[in-house]
Each structure stands twice: as C-alpha cells, then as structure tokens.
Design a protein around this motif. Structure first.
Motif, PDB file in Angstrom:
ATOM      1  N   HIS A   1     -18.929 -20.440 -13.600  1.00  0.00           N
ATOM      2  CA  HIS A   1     -19.648 -20.832 -14.817  1.00  0.00           C
ATOM      3  C   HIS A   1     -18.725 -20.807 -16.027  1.00  0.00           C
ATOM      4  N   GLU A   2     -18.010 -19.697 -16.200  1.00  0.00           N
ATOM      5  CA  GLU A   2     -17.192 -19.532 -17.404  1.00  0.00           C
ATOM      6  C   GLU A   2     -15.958 -20.436 -17.395  1.00  0.00           C
ATOM      7  N   LEU A   3     -15.391 -20.691 -16.232  1.00  0.00           N
ATOM      8  CA  LEU A   3     -14.275 -21.631 -16.159  1.00  0.00           C
ATOM      9  C   LEU A   3     -14.738 -23.056 -16.468  1.00  0.00           C
ATOM     10  N   THR A   4     -15.997 -23.361 -16.172  1.00  0.00           N
ATOM     11  CA  THR A   4     -16.537 -24.653 -16.576  1.00  0.00           C
ATOM     12  C   THR A   4     -16.540 -24.760 -18.097  1.00  0.00           C
ATOM     13  N   HIS A   5     -16.898 -23.667 -18.759  1.00  0.00           N
ATOM     14  CA  HIS A   5     -16.852 -23.678 -20.230  1.00  0.00           C
ATOM     15  C   HIS A   5     -15.417 -23.890 -20.732  1.00  0.00           C
ATOM     16  N   ALA A   6     -14.466 -23.243 -20.080  1.00  0.00           N
ATOM     17  CA  ALA A   6     -13.069 -23.424 -20.486  1.00  0.00           C
ATOM     18  C   ALA A   6     -12.646 -24.880 -20.310  1.00  0.00           C
ATOM     19  N   LEU A   7     -13.076 -25.505 -19.213  1.00  0.00           N
ATOM     20  CA  LEU A   7     -12.747 -26.909 -18.961  1.00  0.00           C
ATOM     21  C   LEU A   7     -13.404 -27.813 -20.001  1.00  0.00           C
ATOM     22  N   GLN A   8     -14.684 -27.549 -20.297  1.00  0.00           N
ATOM     23  CA  GLN A   8     -15.377 -28.320 -21.336  1.00  0.00           C
ATOM     24  C   GLN A   8     -14.648 -28.183 -22.674  1.00  0.00           C
ATOM     25  N   ASP A   9     -14.239 -26.966 -22.979  1.00  0.00           N
ATOM     26  CA  ASP A   9     -13.599 -26.695 -24.265  1.00  0.00           C
ATOM     27  C   ASP A   9     -12.283 -27.466 -24.401  1.00  0.00           C
ATOM     28  N   GLN A  10     -11.546 -27.549 -23.315  1.00  0.00           N
ATOM     29  CA  GLN A  10     -10.262 -28.253 -23.358  1.00  0.00           C
ATOM     30  C   GLN A  10     -10.448 -29.750 -23.588  1.00  0.00           C
ATOM     31  N   HIS A  11     -11.565 -30.300 -23.134  1.00  0.00           N
ATOM     32  CA  HIS A  11     -11.780 -31.741 -23.261  1.00  0.00           C
ATOM     33  C   HIS A  11     -12.662 -32.130 -24.448  1.00  0.00           C
ATOM     34  N   PHE A  12     -13.614 -31.245 -24.824  1.00  0.00           N
ATOM     35  CA  PHE A  12     -14.625 -31.675 -25.800  1.00  0.00           C
ATOM     36  C   PHE A  12     -14.805 -30.744 -27.005  1.00  0.00           C
ATOM     37  N   ASP A  13     -14.245 -29.532 -26.982  1.00  0.00           N
ATOM     38  CA  ASP A  13     -14.348 -28.575 -28.093  1.00  0.00           C
ATOM     39  C   ASP A  13     -15.756 -27.989 -28.200  1.00  0.00           C
ATOM     40  N   LEU A  14     -15.931 -26.783 -27.658  1.00  0.00           N
ATOM     41  CA  LEU A  14     -17.238 -26.132 -27.675  1.00  0.00           C
ATOM     42  C   LEU A  14     -17.657 -25.672 -29.067  1.00  0.00           C
ATOM     43  N   ARG A  15     -16.717 -25.604 -29.990  1.00  0.00           N
ATOM     44  CA  ARG A  15     -17.048 -25.128 -31.344  1.00  0.00           C
ATOM     45  C   ARG A  15     -17.319 -26.279 -32.305  1.00  0.00           C
TER      46      ARG A  15
END
Length: 486
Positions: A156-170
């Motif tokens: 789950h958390e690595l999915t967030h890291a992947l999303q963050d690298q491509h789309f910026d979670l912030r």
C-alpha cells in the motif's frame, strides 16, 4: 446484473486493514506537524527484502519507480515514539483547537470538549503498522520482520511512493478543501486496490493469517471501543477516501484501466460529490463556484472560507433527520462555502450551498429547516433560501453542555458508505455502473438505514445478516437487470 455477485463485505476483512491504513495517513500528518519535514535522500538500490514488493506494485499499477524508496524498520518503542506528538501546543494552536471543537458543536456533531490531538496520537501508536511520509519521501514500518501484515502495508505505502513520484501527492495540500479530499480519495483507493491485489499473491497460509489478524483487529475495536475517544464525525471524515474511493477507482478502471486512473491523477476530481458519483466526474459535471457568506457587523472571521462537501453535509443533516431525507437533500449538491466567525463571544458558522436546480434547492431547504428545528435551542440554527438554487445554513456553538448527535439514529455516513461499497464490489465483478447503482439503491431501500449501518460494522463474514443482505442483493440485481432489458 446477471451472474455478477454483489459483495456486501470488503474482501478478506478489508475494513480492519483499511482502518490501519487510514490511521497511518492521519498519523503522518501528526508527525509532520510535530517534527517537520526532512530532506529526502534516495538509496542507489532497493532493499532486497522490499524489491519484490516494489516490482509487484510497478506491474500492478502500470508505472515504474523513478528511483528506489528508503524503507526504515523501527523497533516497537521507536516507532511509537514517532507518533507520540507530546509537544505542548502553542497558545495560538490551543485557541484554534478550541474554535475547531466549537464549530463541530455548532454543527451538532460533538458534545463537550474533544482532545482530537491526543486521540489521534494514542490511536496511531497502537494501530499503525507503517506509513509513507510524503515530505521525507520515506516508508517506515513497525518492527523488523516481514510478517504478512507488514508486507501488505508495504504494498500500500509503496503505491503511494510511486504515485508521488509521478503525480505529487501534495498537490492540493493547501486546498481547496474539496479538491484535497477528492484527491485523497483517488490516491488512497488506488493504493487499496494494489494492496488487495498483492494480498491475493500471498501463500494461502499467509492469507489466512491476514484474515485472522484483520478479524481480530475489527473485533477488538468493536468490543473495546478503540476509537471511542475520536468523535464519529471526524472518524467519518478520515474514512471517506477508503470507503467511497474504491467505487470511483473501480469505474475509472472499468472505463480505461490504469490509463484511466492516470488521467484522473492528471485531471483530479474536485469534490466529494464526484467521488460518490464517478459518472458525474467522467461526464464533466463540475463544481459550481459559491461566494463565501458575507459577514455582518459584529462578526469576526476565525478561519478562511472552506468547502464543506456533499458527504460532510449529509453527516451534518443526518445527525438530526432520517437518512432518506438527508440523502435526498444533498443529492443535488453543486458546491458550497462555509465561514466560521465569532459573534458576541461565541463561535458561529454560515454555510451557503448551491444545488443543481430549483426543485433540488426546495428539497434541501425543507430538510435543512427540519435539521435546524431539531438542533439544540442554544445553536440558534436557521435555514434561509438566498436564491433559486442557494440555501444558507446558520448555526452557533450551543455550549459544552448542549446535547450532541442522537446515538439511536443510524449513521447516515455509514449507510451511504455501505451503498458505495456495494457499488464498488459490483463494479469489480464486472457489472455496469447503472446496474450497480440501481441494485445498491434497491438494497438500501429494502434493508433500511439501520440495517445498512449495521452491515458497516460487521467483521465476521459468517454473520447471518450478511447472508440475508446477500439474498436481498441478488433479488435486487435480478430486478435491475430486467428493467434494463425492457
């Protein structure tokens, strides 16, 4: 719906798993507010224990990591300390917390004083297995062993890291509030989906271990009231992405696979209403801009204007009127703005809500007036029609001793969340969206609000109420399929 089954419980006791993940997200915010961000440093290669999970996440999500992500394994004591948040709030922060609780009392959602800061910290220390820090760009997990629940959490958390690298979670960290909440629903539901897919790859004994751990967590929370120190309305706000997001992501994937999800990250949803009804987002139904309520002489704003949202308004109205009335009232939600202010020494809040058409504004105004009449007298709550499609709610803090929500009333949030989970399950089983929503609405009507809210709390898939609801679901699915074919 034909051969498609309506799943009334999330697969493999996911409710407990989602609760752990949700607390991790909240706790991450606690950490940031207490300790601040750190400069991200990336390893040159993946930890060998983590790399197979990272590769699965890449494959399932259809994206590649741009660099490895640091993962730290912390001893139990060190992990708990990370969430302790034992720094004393400043005078200004204490005042803001008091004003925030007063706003919740004004809405009729809490009673007395609430120490949310302490409640979240305590819950995080006991329930979180791991989390992704979107400032430090790092995953942290409790302990040093790759147990099934730790591996699941890493997926789950690595999915967030992947999303963050491509789309910026912030991306929406500083608002607007509705867009931030909708975006969180998108990225959390996306991670939950990958997490569940990963679970299915585990050996059967590890899947059974996860099932048992999740059922025990859910049972323990129900018996001991683990989250009882957190007001239900605030728990609902935290849970929104995990309960409503899956149907949204399922419809995105049904229409466009991972590319459809990627497109949503590039053009994110902007409101709770778009998450609840993904077809409105996909067809381009937007949010109507609403001007903030004007303050009158003697009123001093205590916070900048903010979006309340469709589901949050449902929670407010549903605490005082029946679910059916509340859902009908907010179903035509198009946009809103709220302003909290101080007047004559107490906190008040005005909310101006736009509906799509005049008839929907009529329904909202009628229900809002019933809500205002049911509020404590000290709230001085009113509902006023401002125009053909705009209604204003006005309410004030009735004081610490005023009665809070009515506990005997089924939670409107849980009823709608269960409806959304039914839709998500049907979509995952391949049912068309119109068929899924038709069946979910028929189930809600026949099981009733109390029955739907009760289903949300069931942690045992052998509970007879699950079998009864499934039978209702099959009849509803058959009826909806016949309606579509005629």
């Amino acid at each position: 719906m034909g051969d498609h089954n309506l799943r009334l419980l999330r697969t493999r006791f996911a409710a407990a798993a989602i609760a752990v993940v949700l607390v991790a997200g909240v706790a991450s915010a606690v950490i940031r507010s207490s300790h601040g961000g750190t400069h991200a440093r990336y390893p040159s290669a993946w930890d060998k224990r983590i790399e197979p999970i990272a590769r699965f996440v890449e494959s399932e999500r259809g994206l590649s990591f741009r660099h490895p992500v640091p993962v730290e394994f912390l001893p139990e004591a060190a992990f708990k300390k990370r969430f302790a948040n034992d720094q004393k709030p400043t005078v200004r922060e204490q005042a803001e917390l008091r004003d925030g609780v007063a706003v919740l009392r004004a809405f009729g959602l809490v009673q007395g004083d609430v120490d949310l800061r302490a409640a979240v910290s305590d819950l995080a220390q006991t329930q979180v297995v791991g989390y992704y820090d979107d400032q430090a760009k790092r995953v942290s997990v409790r302990g040093s062993d790759l147990t099934p629940d730790v591996r699941e959490t890493l997926a789950h958390e690595l999915t967030h890291a992947l999303q963050d690298q491509h789309f910026d979670l912030r991306r929406f960290e500083n608002g607007p509030d509705g867009a931030e909440e909708a975006y969180r629903a998108l990225y959390e539901a996306d991670a939950v989906r990958v997490q569940f897919a990963f679970d299915k790859t585990l050996p059967s004994d590890q899947q059974q271990a996860l099932d048992f751990a999740h059922s025990q967590e859910a049972k323990g929370a129900n018996e001991t009231g683990t989250a009882s120190t957190t007001p239900e309305a605030l728990s609902d706000e935290f849970e929104f992405p995990y309960l409503f997001g899956p149907a949204f992501v399922a419809q995105l994937r049904r229409r466009g696979g991972n590319d459809g999800v990627d497109q949503a990250f590039r053009r994110p949803p902007r409101s709770e209403a778009q998450i609840v009804d993904p077809e409105s987002y996909l067809s381009g139904v937007g949010v109507v801009p609403v001007a903030p309520p004007r303050l009158q002489p003697g009123q001093t704003r205590v916070e900048k204007p903010y979006d309340v949202g469709q589901v949050s308004l449902l929670t407010v109205l549903g605490a005082r009127v029946d679910y059916g009335e509340a859902w009908t009232a907010v179903r035509g939600w198009a946009g809103d703005q709220a302003v909290p202010y101080r007047q004559a020494g107490r906190i008040c809040v005005d909310v101006d809500t736009a509906l799509r058409v005049s008839a929907q504004a009529d329904a909202f105004a009628t229900t809002a007036s019933a809500w205002a009449a049911a509020m404590p007298p000290g709230a001085s709550a009113t509902a006023t029609r401002l125009g053909p499609t705009v209604v204003e709610l006005r309410t004030c803090d009735p004081g610490r001793d005023a009665p809070g929500p009515q506990p005997a009333r089924p939670s409107a949030f849980k009823v709608l969340a269960t409806r959304s989970e039914i839709i998500a399950g049907a979509l995952e089983d391949g049912a068309p969206y119109a068929l899924a929503t038709c069946a979910a609405d028929k189930i809600t009507e026949r099981v009733g609000p109390a029955g739907m809210a009760a289903l949300a709390d069931i942690s045992d898939e052998k509970d007879p109420r699950v079998k009864q609801a499934a039978a209702v679901g099959q009849r509803a699915a058959t009826e909806c399929a016949r309606q579509r074919s005629t």
